[in-house]
Design a protein around this motif. Sequence first.
Motif, PDB file in Angstrom:
ATOM      1  N   SER A  22       0.912  -1.187   0.014  1.00 36.98           N
ATOM      2  CA  SER A  22       0.073   0.004   0.042  1.00 36.98           C
ATOM      3  C   SER A  22       0.765   1.155   0.015  1.00 36.98           C
ATOM      4  O   SER A  22       2.007   1.102   0.452  1.00 36.98           O
ATOM      5  CB  SER A  22      -1.068  -0.087   1.286  1.00 36.98           C
ATOM      6  N   PRO A  63       0.364   5.720   0.181  1.00 39.44           N
ATOM      7  CA  PRO A  63      -0.238   6.765   0.147  1.00 39.44           C
ATOM      8  C   PRO A  63      -0.185   7.619  -1.153  1.00 39.44           C
ATOM      9  O   PRO A  63       1.082   8.312  -1.040  1.00 39.44           O
ATOM     10  CB  PRO A  63       0.023   7.818   1.468  1.00 39.44           C
ATOM     11  N   SER A 104      -2.795  13.467  -3.535  1.00 40.91           N
ATOM     12  CA  SER A 104      -4.222  13.851  -4.131  1.00 40.91           C
ATOM     13  C   SER A 104      -3.906  14.477  -5.317  1.00 40.91           C
ATOM     14  O   SER A 104      -4.883  14.241  -6.191  1.00 40.91           O
ATOM     15  CB  SER A 104      -5.137  14.578  -3.207  1.00 40.91           C
TER      16      SER A 104
END
Length: 235
Positions: free
Chosen positions: A141, A143, A146
């Motif tokens: 995983s 992050p 955005s």
Amino acid sequence: MVETASTPDGKVKAGAKVPEKATLTISSKTYSAWSLRGWLMCRLAGLEVIEKPVPNDANNRAELLLLSPSVLVPRLTYDGASVWDVLAIAEFLNEECPDAHLFPEDRIARAHCRSVSGEIHSGFTNLRSALPMNLKVRHDSFPVFSGARPDIERVEAVWTECLETYGGPFLFGEHPTVADAMYAPVATRFLTYAVAVSAPCLAYCKTITEWAPMAEWIAAAKAEPEEMEELEVEF
């Protein structure tokens, strides 16, 4: 003009005239997306190249400047010509090795291929900075910044349209083209950083990494010295 023909894995067909050796200046196989793109194009063209690696540190910036005014690799030297910038290399190889069909034969598909290849060449800055190419690691995983989301969504849209229009498994049908060479580093990024994409796009990522020239490049990247530092600027 060189007469050649290549198979979907980027190898020259039996009986085809093999082009003379060329030199391709590249940087890190682990981190250099641009080097990968240029190298894949040479494989698509059936052009056998002698690789000339240039270490990516400040001490070699002057050498890079001498090789290419844009300070970018790859740089293809072939039959008296010196070509840098991956799209310039693509067009050059398309002229030199027309039977290799680096672009689709159909006029409309060919225009589409040039358009999506140009888009990845000039855009997606946030994706590049947030998810740098690194072929030695895999994250379960990660992050994702955005600001990179719109770029990821646009890549998915491009891939989905191409796969649905031309039937896959490559972007423009059964055989790889310049577009696949251009998006190959993005496919590796999505796998490296466990980016959530649609099932067809994930299948395309696997198609790219299982493509014989890609498998060869990835194996070579994993064999590079561990002390090589990850680049802040994508060469």
